[in-house]
Design a protein around this motif. Sequence first.
Motif, PDB file in Angstrom:
ATOM      1  N   ASN A 111      18.905   6.742  -4.651  1.00  0.00           N
ATOM      2  CA  ASN A 111      17.527   6.775  -5.143  1.00  0.00           C
ATOM      3  C   ASN A 111      17.448   6.268  -6.576  1.00  0.00           C
ATOM      4  OD1 ASN A 111      16.644   7.884  -2.735  1.00  0.00           O
ATOM      5  ND2 ASN A 111      16.830   9.990  -3.475  1.00  0.00           N
ATOM      6  N   ILE A 112      16.293   5.731  -6.932  1.00  0.00           N
ATOM      7  CA  ILE A 112      16.021   5.294  -8.297  1.00  0.00           C
ATOM      8  C   ILE A 112      15.029   6.286  -8.899  1.00  0.00           C
ATOM      9  CG2 ILE A 112      15.064   3.432  -9.726  1.00  0.00           C
ATOM     10  CD1 ILE A 112      15.899   1.486  -7.480  1.00  0.00           C
ATOM     11  N   ASN A 113      15.286   6.728 -10.093  1.00  0.00           N
ATOM     12  CA  ASN A 113      14.449   7.769 -10.703  1.00  0.00           C
ATOM     13  C   ASN A 113      13.166   7.236 -11.324  1.00  0.00           C
ATOM     14  OD1 ASN A 113      16.300   9.835 -10.079  1.00  0.00           O
ATOM     15  ND2 ASN A 113      17.536   9.326 -11.875  1.00  0.00           N
ATOM     16  N   ASP A 114      13.141   5.937 -11.627  1.00  0.00           N
ATOM     17  CA  ASP A 114      12.012   5.358 -12.361  1.00  0.00           C
ATOM     18  C   ASP A 114      11.363   4.265 -11.512  1.00  0.00           C
ATOM     19  OD1 ASP A 114      10.236   4.276 -14.160  1.00  0.00           O
ATOM     20  OD2 ASP A 114      11.750   3.655 -15.629  1.00  0.00           O
ATOM     21  N   ASP A 115      10.064   4.393 -11.250  1.00  0.00           N
ATOM     22  CA  ASP A 115       9.383   3.387 -10.424  1.00  0.00           C
ATOM     23  C   ASP A 115       8.669   2.324 -11.263  1.00  0.00           C
ATOM     24  OD1 ASP A 115       7.227   4.793 -11.414  1.00  0.00           O
ATOM     25  OD2 ASP A 115       6.307   5.183  -9.466  1.00  0.00           O
ATOM     26  N   THR A 116       9.013   2.241 -12.553  1.00  0.00           N
ATOM     27  CA  THR A 116       8.387   1.243 -13.422  1.00  0.00           C
ATOM     28  C   THR A 116       8.922  -0.141 -13.086  1.00  0.00           C
ATOM     29  OG1 THR A 116       8.326   2.895 -15.181  1.00  0.00           O
ATOM     30  CG2 THR A 116       7.833   0.624 -15.796  1.00  0.00           C
ATOM     31  N   THR A 117       8.040  -1.058 -12.799  1.00  0.00           N
ATOM     32  CA  THR A 117       8.431  -2.414 -12.433  1.00  0.00           C
ATOM     33  C   THR A 117       8.524  -3.295 -13.677  1.00  0.00           C
ATOM     34  OG1 THR A 117       6.090  -2.886 -12.003  1.00  0.00           O
ATOM     35  CG2 THR A 117       7.439  -2.254 -10.124  1.00  0.00           C
TER      36      THR A 117
ATOM     37  N   GLY B 283       0.793  -1.219   0.000  1.00  0.00           N
ATOM     38  CA  GLY B 283       0.000   0.000   0.000  1.00  0.00           C
ATOM     39  C   GLY B 283       0.824   1.267   0.000  1.00  0.00           C
ATOM     40  N   SER B 284       2.118   1.145   0.315  1.00  0.00           N
ATOM     41  CA  SER B 284       3.015   2.303   0.281  1.00  0.00           C
ATOM     42  C   SER B 284       3.602   2.464  -1.117  1.00  0.00           C
ATOM     43  CB  SER B 284       4.152   2.127   1.300  1.00  0.00           C
ATOM     44  OG  SER B 284       3.647   2.107   2.615  1.00  0.00           O
ATOM     45  N   PRO B 285       4.201   3.619  -1.420  1.00  0.00           N
ATOM     46  CA  PRO B 285       4.821   3.811  -2.736  1.00  0.00           C
ATOM     47  C   PRO B 285       5.901   2.772  -3.009  1.00  0.00           C
ATOM     48  CG  PRO B 285       4.590   5.909  -1.607  1.00  0.00           C
ATOM     49  CD  PRO B 285       4.224   4.852  -0.609  1.00  0.00           C
ATOM     50  N   THR B 286       6.074   2.435  -4.294  1.00  0.00           N
ATOM     51  CA  THR B 286       7.077   1.465  -4.716  1.00  0.00           C
ATOM     52  C   THR B 286       8.459   1.875  -4.207  1.00  0.00           C
ATOM     53  OG1 THR B 286       5.798   0.994  -6.699  1.00  0.00           O
ATOM     54  CG2 THR B 286       8.103   0.347  -6.739  1.00  0.00           C
ATOM     55  N   GLY B 287       9.275   0.881  -3.879  1.00  0.00           N
ATOM     56  CA  GLY B 287      10.575   1.150  -3.273  1.00  0.00           C
ATOM     57  C   GLY B 287      11.606   1.739  -4.213  1.00  0.00           C
ATOM     58  N   ILE B 288      11.655   3.065  -4.282  1.00  0.00           N
ATOM     59  CA  ILE B 288      12.683   3.730  -5.103  1.00  0.00           C
ATOM     60  C   ILE B 288      13.444   4.796  -4.311  1.00  0.00           C
ATOM     61  CG2 ILE B 288      11.521   3.313  -7.316  1.00  0.00           C
ATOM     62  CD1 ILE B 288      10.563   6.252  -7.234  1.00  0.00           C
ATOM     63  N   ASN B 289      12.882   5.285  -3.215  1.00  0.00           N
ATOM     64  CA  ASN B 289      13.520   6.325  -2.406  1.00  0.00           C
ATOM     65  C   ASN B 289      14.171   5.684  -1.190  1.00  0.00           C
ATOM     66  OD1 ASN B 289      13.442   8.343  -0.031  1.00  0.00           O
ATOM     67  ND2 ASN B 289      13.280   9.653  -1.842  1.00  0.00           N
ATOM     68  N   ILE B 290      15.486   5.746  -1.119  1.00  0.00           N
ATOM     69  CA  ILE B 290      16.195   4.996  -0.081  1.00  0.00           C
ATOM     70  C   ILE B 290      15.852   5.486   1.330  1.00  0.00           C
ATOM     71  CG2 ILE B 290      18.280   6.417  -0.227  1.00  0.00           C
ATOM     72  CD1 ILE B 290      18.061   2.587   0.383  1.00  0.00           C
ATOM     73  N   LYS B 291      15.628   6.793   1.508  1.00  0.00           N
ATOM     74  CA  LYS B 291      15.269   7.292   2.838  1.00  0.00           C
ATOM     75  C   LYS B 291      13.922   6.738   3.282  1.00  0.00           C
ATOM     76  CE  LYS B 291      17.953  11.570   3.008  1.00  0.00           C
ATOM     77  NZ  LYS B 291      17.911  13.049   3.149  1.00  0.00           N
TER      78      LYS B 291
END
Length: 211
Positions: free
Chosen positions: A174-180, A148-156
């Motif tokens: 950090n990852i700039n693209d949350d496309t799985t 339910g939380s945003p996809t894991g792309i922001n390390i903090k």
Amino acid sequence: MTKYIKEKEIDDNTMFEITRAIKNGKIVVFKTDTVYGLGTNAFDERACKKIYEIKKRAPQKPLCVLISDISMLDKIVDSINQVERKLIDAFWPGPLTIKFKKKENALPNIISAGDEFVRVRLLKDGLAYDLVKRAGVPIVAPSANLSGSPTGINIKSIISELKDKVDYILDSGNINDDTTSTIVEVSNEKVIIIREGKIKKEEIAKIMLSK
């Protein structure tokens, strides 16, 4: 307590420590070829169950399995049909997850959410590839976030959500693209797209029309 390591600080000794931990069922957050994954040994039923518990993931949602070479696929799937082979030849290694009939008793049932299939992706390079290859076992790796939380792309955000719940967090920034990854299955010789991601349906259609 979670051990926090920056990817650039991972040397051979640290890699040995981490991959041995994965093989022994520890839980590790790491960057995959798409987003951050929450990973462990796919053969370890207890560890896979812990992934569900950490993410608060619904039990009817299966896990994706990452492999580093085709020989791993042979150990976990029952057979590969011609259409699946065509997809493999066109898109692997790469961000295409293929749903195969799993080999009996090869993997814990919890991974497939009780059905007879396993969802697999072949990696090419990068940290995730090195972890799978060095561990010598397939690794389950759903997105590193609570359900339910945003996809894991922001390390903090990942650290905030998962610290003290996992054994290791490997920080690649950090990852700039949350496309799985794109997830497909083959039924009656037709490709069904379960989830469209990095590989688009038009790309798949073009391959299926080619000889």
